[in-house]
Design a protein around this motif. Structure first.
Motif, mmCIF file in Angstrom:
data_model
loop_
_atom_site.group_PDB
_atom_site.id
_atom_site.type_symbol
_atom_site.label_atom_id
_atom_site.label_comp_id
_atom_site.label_asym_id
_atom_site.label_seq_id
_atom_site.Cartn_x
_atom_site.Cartn_y
_atom_site.Cartn_z
ATOM 1 N N ASN A 1 -27.210 -5.505 -18.744
ATOM 2 C CA ASN A 1 -26.765 -6.694 -19.155
ATOM 3 C C ASN A 1 -26.790 -7.634 -17.730
ATOM 4 O O ASN A 1 -27.328 -8.656 -17.668
ATOM 5 C CB ASN A 1 -25.474 -6.763 -19.439
ATOM 6 C CG ASN A 1 -25.096 -8.185 -19.793
ATOM 7 O OD1 ASN A 1 -25.640 -9.037 -20.772
ATOM 8 N ND2 ASN A 1 -23.902 -8.679 -19.193
ATOM 9 N N ARG B 1 -21.027 -9.232 -15.996
ATOM 10 C CA ARG B 1 -21.245 -10.133 -16.938
ATOM 11 C C ARG B 1 -21.830 -11.425 -16.356
ATOM 12 O O ARG B 1 -22.398 -12.227 -17.239
ATOM 13 C CB ARG B 1 -19.803 -10.563 -17.325
ATOM 14 C CG ARG B 1 -18.959 -9.382 -17.687
ATOM 15 C CD ARG B 1 -19.409 -8.724 -18.972
ATOM 16 N NE ARG B 1 -18.805 -7.305 -19.144
ATOM 17 C CZ ARG B 1 -19.348 -6.460 -19.680
ATOM 18 N NH1 ARG B 1 -20.552 -6.520 -20.425
ATOM 19 N NH2 ARG B 1 -18.856 -5.196 -19.864
ATOM 20 N N TYR C 1 -20.281 -8.881 -24.792
ATOM 21 C CA TYR C 1 -21.640 -9.246 -24.379
ATOM 22 C C TYR C 1 -22.201 -10.380 -24.970
ATOM 23 O O TYR C 1 -21.518 -10.829 -25.897
ATOM 24 C CB TYR C 1 -22.430 -8.111 -24.788
ATOM 25 C CG TYR C 1 -22.309 -6.706 -23.851
ATOM 26 C CD1 TYR C 1 -22.997 -6.384 -22.874
ATOM 27 C CD2 TYR C 1 -21.177 -5.738 -24.202
ATOM 28 C CE1 TYR C 1 -22.560 -5.230 -22.152
ATOM 29 C CE2 TYR C 1 -20.893 -4.646 -23.426
ATOM 30 C CZ TYR C 1 -21.673 -4.312 -22.549
ATOM 31 O OH TYR C 1 -21.449 -3.386 -21.650
ATOM 32 N N PRO C 2 -23.188 -10.759 -24.353
ATOM 33 C CA PRO C 2 -23.931 -12.174 -24.936
ATOM 34 C C PRO C 2 -24.363 -12.137 -26.282
ATOM 35 O O PRO C 2 -24.967 -11.024 -26.784
ATOM 36 C CB PRO C 2 -25.352 -12.494 -24.029
ATOM 37 C CG PRO C 2 -24.783 -11.373 -22.653
ATOM 38 C CD PRO C 2 -24.021 -10.357 -23.291
ATOM 39 N N SER C 3 -24.196 -12.981 -27.152
ATOM 40 C CA SER C 3 -24.606 -13.222 -28.466
ATOM 41 C C SER C 3 -25.908 -13.011 -28.878
ATOM 42 O O SER C 3 -26.375 -12.620 -29.900
ATOM 43 C CB SER C 3 -24.092 -14.577 -28.923
ATOM 44 O OG SER C 3 -24.530 -15.666 -28.382
ATOM 45 N N GLU C 4 -26.972 -13.474 -27.886
ATOM 46 C CA GLU C 4 -28.380 -13.351 -28.110
ATOM 47 C C GLU C 4 -28.752 -11.836 -27.997
ATOM 48 O O GLU C 4 -29.889 -11.542 -28.609
ATOM 49 C CB GLU C 4 -29.082 -13.880 -26.975
ATOM 50 C CG GLU C 4 -29.115 -13.633 -25.605
ATOM 51 C CD GLU C 4 -27.977 -14.523 -24.938
ATOM 52 O OE1 GLU C 4 -28.306 -14.571 -23.727
ATOM 53 O OE2 GLU C 4 -27.017 -14.826 -25.464
ATOM 54 N N TYR C 5 -27.844 -10.783 -27.658
ATOM 55 C CA TYR C 5 -28.167 -9.529 -27.678
ATOM 56 C C TYR C 5 -27.213 -8.735 -28.827
ATOM 57 O O TYR C 5 -27.406 -7.666 -28.890
ATOM 58 C CB TYR C 5 -28.323 -8.870 -26.408
ATOM 59 C CG TYR C 5 -29.139 -9.501 -25.501
ATOM 60 C CD1 TYR C 5 -30.550 -9.726 -25.622
ATOM 61 C CD2 TYR C 5 -28.501 -10.371 -24.467
ATOM 62 C CE1 TYR C 5 -31.284 -10.324 -24.704
ATOM 63 C CE2 TYR C 5 -29.243 -11.047 -23.455
ATOM 64 C CZ TYR C 5 -30.409 -10.899 -23.727
ATOM 65 O OH TYR C 5 -31.723 -11.613 -22.878
ATOM 66 N N GLU D 1 -19.336 -12.357 -27.151
ATOM 67 C CA GLU D 1 -19.144 -13.403 -26.069
ATOM 68 C C GLU D 1 -17.673 -13.389 -25.755
ATOM 69 O O GLU D 1 -17.024 -14.537 -25.341
ATOM 70 C CB GLU D 1 -19.803 -14.484 -26.127
ATOM 71 C CG GLU D 1 -21.316 -14.352 -26.013
ATOM 72 C CD GLU D 1 -21.927 -15.569 -25.644
ATOM 73 O OE1 GLU D 1 -21.178 -16.789 -25.523
ATOM 74 O OE2 GLU D 1 -23.397 -15.728 -25.622
#
Length: 396
Positions: A99, A389, A54-58, A62
């Motif tokens: 997501n 994604r 999953y995205p790093s900002e959450y 990644e």
């Protein structure tokens, strides 16, 4: 099955160490207590295992989809199907939808805490009168202007009791007109009824949920209104694919355990592995296991390249691994004789847990219908509504 990189190996090694230290010593107790250890979600989140792809900002890492395969495979191999199922229902059922479809506020309020293990999530689809037939759902969300009013019920909802929120599938019109709603399970009007007497997945939290005039603000609509059915149909491919991974690794656990046993156990003055009939049985099990791993690996590669357009291959992998894993595990019990039938030895547990795979995420009968449409009717995947994604495409 996995094209290893150094990053993949580091993930696998660290996860194995974590599971052997924190989880494996407690499995038998949790199974006997029929407890889904909620603290494990937080521990898995703290270690980064929930958000590997999953995205790093959450809160994610990644990594690629193979990282999800590693996590679900390692969990399945320790023979803890109940928690593995709850983790899977948290990480790979509702979270890909959030997501792909969620607003920034929704991702901050739901996706980020879920990836960190601070909130537990579920996906609420199945109803007493509608399982594999998603189009038959009756739970209704009535448009009240600035909010929806939800009435109905859901059943067999994993994480329904211990969960903090669900992505709720509701009917907002006729036929395929459905809307996805983010619903906090502490909301007024929600009643939970735990389901504890199950054949398998004893350490998984399963519940009935009842909705009586539950008020859900419009800001909790996930994606576009009335598009929920199509989002689900695309997202369910990832669900089915990871179920094939889980079945394959569970079968690998049973096979490896059996191979060690027949090499050590003696009967009639010989090791079991020296008896021709048992050698042939092991050969059959090994061949079936390799076929499970091969079809699953092929489906994963196609999914990575083409997303939900890999539906035909994923469906074949799901039905084949679900049914073949049961054959392998059944043979494992047979080769162990009496000890295979004893609860503490572990094979009875994996046999019970894997039985769900030919029912969950679409029964084997539904899988055959889907394959028939591709192979006989020449159906081509019409639209790619959602890439879990990479966002949404409603114009394809």
């Amino acid at each position: 099955m996995i094209p290893y990189t150094q990053e993949h190996r580091m993930l696998q090694d660290s996860l194995r160490d974590f599971l052997n230290k924190e989880v494996v010593p407690n499995i038998d107790r949790w199974e006997k207590e029929k407890t889904c250890p909620a603290q494990l979600f937080k521990m898995m989140g703290d270690q980064g295992y929930i958000g590997v792809n999953y995205p790093s900002e959450y809160g994610g890492s990644e990594m690629d989809f193979w990282s999800a395969v590693i996590v679900m495979g390692e969990l399945s191999y320790i023979n803890f199907g109940g928690f593995t199922g709850s983790f899977y229902a948290h990480t790979y059922l509702p979270l890909p939808l959030i997501n792909a479809l969620g607003t920034e506020k929704q991702k901050q309020n739901y996706l980020k805490p879920a990836l960190l293990g601070d909130k537990i999530a579920g996906l609420a689809i199945t109803e007493p009168g509608a399982g594999s037939d998603v189009a038959g759902l009756k739970t209704k969300a009535e448009d009240k202007g600035d909010h929806y009013l939800v009435n109905g019920s859901k059943t067999f909802i994993t994480n329904g009791t211990i969960g903090d929120f669900v992505v709720l599938v509701t009917r907002t019109g006729p036929k395929h007109d459905m809307t996805l709603l983010l619903v906090d399970l502490a909301s007024s009007g929600i009643t939970k009824n735990p389901i504890t007497d199950k054949l398998g997945w004893h350490s998984s939290d399963t519940s009935q949920l009842f909705f009586d005039n539950v008020k859900v603000p419009k800001e909790n609509v996930l994606g576009e209104e009335h598009k929920g059915f199509y989002y689900l149909m695309n997202n369910i491919q990832e669900e089915r694919l990871l179920m094939a991974v889980m079945a394959s690794y569970a079968a690998r656990f049973a096979y490896d355990k059996t191979l060690r046993y027949v090499k050590e156990r003696e009967a009639f003055g010989k090791r079991l592995s020296d008896l021709q009939a048992l050698r042939h049985k092991i050969a059959d099990m090994a061949t079936k296991l390799e076929a499970c791993e091969a079809i699953t690996g092929t489906a994963i590669r196609e999914f990575i390249e083409n997303g939900s357009a890999a539906t035909n291959r994923i469906t074949k992998a799901k039905i084949y691994t679900a049914e073949t894993a049961m054959e392998i595990i059944n043979d494992a019990i047979q080769l162990h004789g009496g000890v295979g039938y004893i609860e503490e030895f572990g094979l009875a547990r994996v046999w019970r847990d894997v039985r769900l795979f030919s029912i969950g995420a679409g029964s084997s009968e539904i899988m055959r219908e889907i394959i028939g449409k591709f192979e006989i009717d020449g159906v081509v995947h019409e639209k790619l509504y959602i890439n879990s994604r990479g966002g949404v495409n409603l114009s394809a």
